[in-house]
Write a protein that holds these residues in place. Sequence first.
Motif, short mmCIF file in Angstrom:
data_model
loop_
_atom_site.label_atom_id
_atom_site.label_comp_id
_atom_site.label_asym_id
_atom_site.label_seq_id
_atom_site.Cartn_x
_atom_site.Cartn_y
_atom_site.Cartn_z
N LEU A 88 0.82 -1.21 0.00
CA LEU A 88 0.00 0.00 0.00
C LEU A 88 0.85 1.26 0.00
CD1 LEU A 88 -2.81 -1.07 2.49
CD2 LEU A 88 -3.01 -0.83 0.01
N GLU A 89 2.11 1.12 0.40
CA GLU A 89 3.04 2.25 0.37
C GLU A 89 3.78 2.33 -0.96
OE1 GLU A 89 6.93 3.98 2.82
OE2 GLU A 89 6.16 1.97 3.23
N THR A 90 4.19 1.19 -1.48
CA THR A 90 5.10 1.17 -2.63
C THR A 90 4.49 0.63 -3.92
OG1 THR A 90 5.90 -1.06 -2.12
CG2 THR A 90 7.03 0.79 -1.05
N GLY A 91 3.42 -0.14 -3.81
CA GLY A 91 2.84 -0.80 -4.97
C GLY A 91 3.51 -2.10 -5.33
N ILE A 92 4.45 -2.56 -4.51
CA ILE A 92 5.20 -3.79 -4.79
C ILE A 92 4.56 -4.96 -4.05
CG2 ILE A 92 7.44 -4.93 -4.63
CD1 ILE A 92 8.72 -2.15 -4.70
N SER B 258 -5.87 0.64 -12.09
CA SER B 258 -6.42 1.59 -11.13
C SER B 258 -5.80 1.44 -9.74
CB SER B 258 -7.95 1.44 -11.05
OG SER B 258 -8.31 0.12 -10.70
N MET B 259 -5.35 0.21 -9.39
CA MET B 259 -4.74 0.02 -8.07
C MET B 259 -3.42 0.76 -7.98
SD MET B 259 -5.43 -1.20 -5.17
CE MET B 259 -4.49 -1.09 -3.66
N ALA B 260 -2.69 0.85 -9.07
CA ALA B 260 -1.45 1.62 -9.07
C ALA B 260 -1.74 3.08 -8.77
CB ALA B 260 -0.74 1.48 -10.42
N GLU B 261 -2.85 3.58 -9.31
CA GLU B 261 -3.24 4.97 -9.06
C GLU B 261 -3.69 5.16 -7.61
OE1 GLU B 261 -5.61 8.41 -11.53
OE2 GLU B 261 -6.46 6.38 -11.50
N VAL B 262 -4.39 4.16 -7.09
CA VAL B 262 -4.82 4.23 -5.68
C VAL B 262 -3.61 4.39 -4.77
CG1 VAL B 262 -5.82 2.88 -3.80
CG2 VAL B 262 -6.99 2.99 -6.00
N VAL B 263 -2.57 3.62 -5.04
CA VAL B 263 -1.36 3.70 -4.22
C VAL B 263 -0.65 5.03 -4.45
CG1 VAL B 263 0.93 2.71 -3.83
CG2 VAL B 263 -1.04 1.21 -4.11
N GLU B 264 -0.46 5.39 -5.71
CA GLU B 264 0.31 6.59 -6.03
C GLU B 264 -0.34 7.86 -5.50
OE1 GLU B 264 2.03 8.99 -9.97
OE2 GLU B 264 0.95 7.09 -10.21
#
Length: 307
Positions: free
Chosen positions: A252-256, A266-272
């Motif tokens: 949730l902090e890094t997307g990794i 969209s999950m990448a955007e949620v994290v970013e």
Amino acid sequence: MRGLLRSVILLAALTGGGYAGLRAWPIGEDASRITLDGDARRGAYLARAAGCVACHTDTAAQGPAMAGGAPLDTPFGSFVPPNITPDFTHGIGGWSKYDLARALREGISPEGQPYYPAFPFEFYAGFSDQDIADLWAALATVPPVAETRGENDMRFPFSMRSGLKLWRATALLEAESAPVLGRSDDWNRGRELVEGAAHCGACHTGRGLLGGLDADSFGGNDDLPGGSAAPSIRAADLKEDGWTASALAYALETGITPSGDVFGGSMAEVVEQGTSFLDEADRRAIATYLLDAAPVPSDPDALAQLR
């Protein structure tokens, strides 16, 4: 079958003599005015947690912050997240705290019209007056932008906004984010975020024929706007896929992910734009709740006092 029946009822109401009645049907509650002073810093944090920045900013087009998001293509038509900067013509500069409260908690515009459920207002129903005041203070600091990203393009009969009043009566499910007795503060904070502001179920829960959320939460959704999908985030499925609380908090902090891959879509955007801005304790709380999301048995009378 139930969803089909609801569709038939909706179509009959919109194409028959009931349309005039629908237009006149009042919705919402006459809530009290909010006179509290807001904390812009806390409001900005809540705006990140609630996805306001991610949804209302077209990052792919490098659009101005909060000036309107990328269109969301659905079977009902295309939704365009609006400009929520303080511009008086194209944004929400003419709104009051009361207008913001009605929009967030009830899904009703300042003109008294229902919003489409692409706006996840059902998850914001538990926002307190202080939450609203804080968000209001934060939005006032955003530079006004005199532009719009476009208008919704809905298919008939969904283009008839008054029909949403029937949808609200038949398909709307308000999220439950109140604390549960017998659970830790960390778990309950995670519940408050997951079931409320962070509205994880909006993407990770399937929807019925009319777009209402399934009662069975977090089982995944294969029909997100744009044709993408969101996996199940039920505790058993997360554990089976190798997720731990620390790994999920880190993602949730890094997307990794635990496999070394990264979130996409969209999950990448949620994290970013969202969860990467949360503090470590809140990310850990979200992970704690999702990996153990079944409430413990509690005394009903005591639990009712917390709601």
